[in-house]
Design an enzyme around this catalytic site. Structure first.
Site, mmCIF file in Angstrom:
data_model
loop_
_atom_site.group_PDB
_atom_site.id
_atom_site.type_symbol
_atom_site.label_atom_id
_atom_site.label_comp_id
_atom_site.label_asym_id
_atom_site.label_seq_id
_atom_site.Cartn_x
_atom_site.Cartn_y
_atom_site.Cartn_z
ATOM 1 N N ASP A 45 58.750 -13.990 30.739
ATOM 2 C CA ASP A 45 59.671 -14.505 31.761
ATOM 3 C C ASP A 45 61.006 -14.927 31.137
ATOM 4 O O ASP A 45 61.938 -15.283 31.845
ATOM 5 C CB ASP A 45 59.041 -15.634 32.593
ATOM 6 C CG ASP A 45 58.641 -16.850 31.769
ATOM 7 O OD1 ASP A 45 58.770 -16.809 30.524
ATOM 8 O OD2 ASP A 45 58.191 -17.849 32.377
ATOM 9 N N SER A 46 61.113 -14.797 29.796
ATOM 10 C CA SER A 46 62.420 -14.950 29.149
ATOM 11 C C SER A 46 63.394 -13.904 29.688
ATOM 12 O O SER A 46 64.603 -14.032 29.504
ATOM 13 C CB SER A 46 62.297 -14.807 27.629
ATOM 14 O OG SER A 46 61.740 -13.554 27.287
ATOM 15 N N ASP A 84 54.045 -12.092 31.974
ATOM 16 C CA ASP A 84 54.078 -13.546 32.176
ATOM 17 C C ASP A 84 53.917 -13.882 33.657
ATOM 18 O O ASP A 84 54.649 -13.341 34.502
ATOM 19 C CB ASP A 84 55.438 -14.110 31.718
ATOM 20 C CG ASP A 84 55.361 -14.834 30.384
ATOM 21 O OD1 ASP A 84 54.243 -15.204 29.972
ATOM 22 O OD2 ASP A 84 56.426 -15.031 29.770
ATOM 23 N N LYS A 114 49.851 -13.551 30.950
ATOM 24 C CA LYS A 114 50.002 -14.746 30.121
ATOM 25 C C LYS A 114 50.368 -15.916 31.031
ATOM 26 O O LYS A 114 51.111 -15.739 31.998
ATOM 27 C CB LYS A 114 51.086 -14.547 29.057
ATOM 28 C CG LYS A 114 51.324 -15.789 28.184
ATOM 29 C CD LYS A 114 52.075 -15.478 26.899
ATOM 30 C CE LYS A 114 53.570 -15.337 27.037
ATOM 31 N NZ LYS A 114 54.263 -16.537 27.564
ATOM 32 N N GLU A 116 51.148 -20.411 30.822
ATOM 33 C CA GLU A 116 51.418 -21.550 29.945
ATOM 34 C C GLU A 116 50.505 -22.723 30.279
ATOM 35 O O GLU A 116 50.264 -23.020 31.451
ATOM 36 C CB GLU A 116 52.892 -21.975 30.091
ATOM 37 C CG GLU A 116 53.864 -20.898 29.616
ATOM 38 C CD GLU A 116 55.321 -21.334 29.706
ATOM 39 O OE1 GLU A 116 55.590 -22.520 29.989
ATOM 40 O OE2 GLU A 116 56.191 -20.478 29.486
ATOM 41 N N GLU A 183 53.759 -21.551 20.263
ATOM 42 C CA GLU A 183 55.218 -21.523 20.176
ATOM 43 C C GLU A 183 55.757 -22.835 19.608
ATOM 44 O O GLU A 183 55.411 -23.925 20.082
ATOM 45 C CB GLU A 183 55.832 -21.257 21.567
ATOM 46 C CG GLU A 183 57.375 -21.275 21.539
ATOM 47 C CD GLU A 183 58.045 -20.643 22.738
ATOM 48 O OE1 GLU A 183 57.355 -20.072 23.600
ATOM 49 O OE2 GLU A 183 59.289 -20.726 22.802
HETATM 50 O O1 KIV Z 1 58.918 -15.225 27.821
HETATM 51 C C1 KIV Z 1 58.752 -14.915 26.614
HETATM 52 O O2 KIV Z 1 59.490 -14.084 26.057
HETATM 53 C C2 KIV Z 1 57.636 -15.540 25.891
HETATM 54 C C3 KIV Z 1 57.468 -15.255 24.441
HETATM 55 C C4 KIV Z 1 58.642 -15.666 23.647
HETATM 56 C C5 KIV Z 1 56.194 -15.792 23.905
HETATM 57 O O3 KIV Z 1 56.886 -16.255 26.503
HETATM 58 NA NA NA Z 2 57.452 -16.770 28.623
#
Ligand code: KIV
Ligand code: NA
Length: 279
Positions: A45-46, A84, A114, A116, A183
């Site tokens: 989600d980055s 994510d 994924k 959190e 992280e």
């Molecule tokens: O959103 C993302 O890119 C991430 C990674 C940096 C682990 O969660």
């Molecule tokens: Na992320």
């Protein structure tokens, strides 16, 4: 290369061979990562910041994640894909998490999700895993919770913090996560967590004692969106932004000077037609 499955990842882990993971957010970024032989591709989600120019990850919607997951999935022939779950799509109840995970797989076409959180997310991880969707957990610095963490801060620096991290890692493992992202935690703590688990740890800013590593692709290739601040743990392996800048400036200069397009970039008319045309 044969497609990487959950079994491939387990076998890498058993052989103590580091697992390679990188983010991708569209067809070209997934294509290059897949061809480079990454074991795993994460639609993180980055992408909210690096692909969509948003302030932080809290802004990105499920529909947007699905769109990006679909484009990554189309380009990925061998890497194991992870998407994510965006903020707000899994925290309310395990059922909500499962519903969202199913959408990511069915509509986003990725292979795993994924999310959190540690011990408090264990029931959700168990629910999704039991439905047959592999879950990658993510503990330590969890960016979706940046407001309650007080920003992007290293986690597990104190003994109490380190113990909490171990507790979270064991809880997500017990819940069925196939691996866990650590992280921004001290290398010593990440190493200790890794040695105490029976599933792989994927580090980002967590030192060399993890079972694998992940980085955000635009950070490590140097393809920076405006205002991007690089965390200490990023190693910049390329300078893609400067290369794009160089190419676009050269194109601009060529257009202004009429050096482009040259004859070889032009469709000629057949000679007889040209003679007729010019009469
Ligand atoms: O959103 C993302 O890119 C991430 C990674 C940096 C682990 O969660
Ligand atoms: Na992320």
């Amino acid at each position: 290369r044969k497609p990487v499955t959950i079994n491939t990842l387990q076998s890498l882990y058993r052989k103590n061979e580091p697992i390679t993971m990188i983010t991708a957010h569209d067809f070209p970024s997934a294509h290059v990562a897949d061809h480079a032989g990454m074991d795993m591709i994460l639609v993180g989600d980055s992408l909210a910041m690096v692909a969509l120019g948003m302030e932080d990850t809290s802004e990105v919607m499920m529909e947007e994640m699905i769109l990006h997951c679909r484009s990554v999935a189309r380009a990925t022939k061998s890497a194991f894909t992870v998407g994510d779950l965006p903020m707000g799509t899994y925290e309310i109840a395990p059922e909500q998490g499962l519903e969202s995970a199913i959408r990511m797989v069915k509509e986003g076409r990725i292979k795993s999700v994924k999310l959190e959180g540690g011990i408090e997310m264990a029931p959700t991880i168990a629910k999704i895993t039991r439905a047959g969707i592999p879950v990658l957990a993510h503990i330590g610095l969890t960016p979706q919770r940046q407001n309650s963490l007080g920003g992007f801060r290293v986690q597990g620096k104190s003994t109490a913090g380190a113990l909490k991290l171990i507790e979270d890692a064991l809880a997500v493992q017990e819940a069925g996560a196939f691996a866990v992202v650590l992280e921004a935690v001290p290398a010593e703590v990440a190493g200790l967590v890794t040695r105490n688990l029976a599933i792989p740890t994927i580090g980002i800013g967590a030192g060399n004692g993890c079972s694998g590593q992940v980085l955000v692709q635009v950070d490590m290739t140097g393809n920076f969106p405006p205002g991007r601040i690089l965390p200490k743990f990023v190693k910049q392996y390329g300078d893609v932004w400067s290369e794009s800048m160089r190419a676009i400036q050269a194109y601009k200069a060529d257009v202004k000077s009429r050096a482009y397009p040259a004859v070889e970039h032009t469709y000629p008319m057949p000679k007889d037609e040209l003679a007729e045309f010019e009469k």
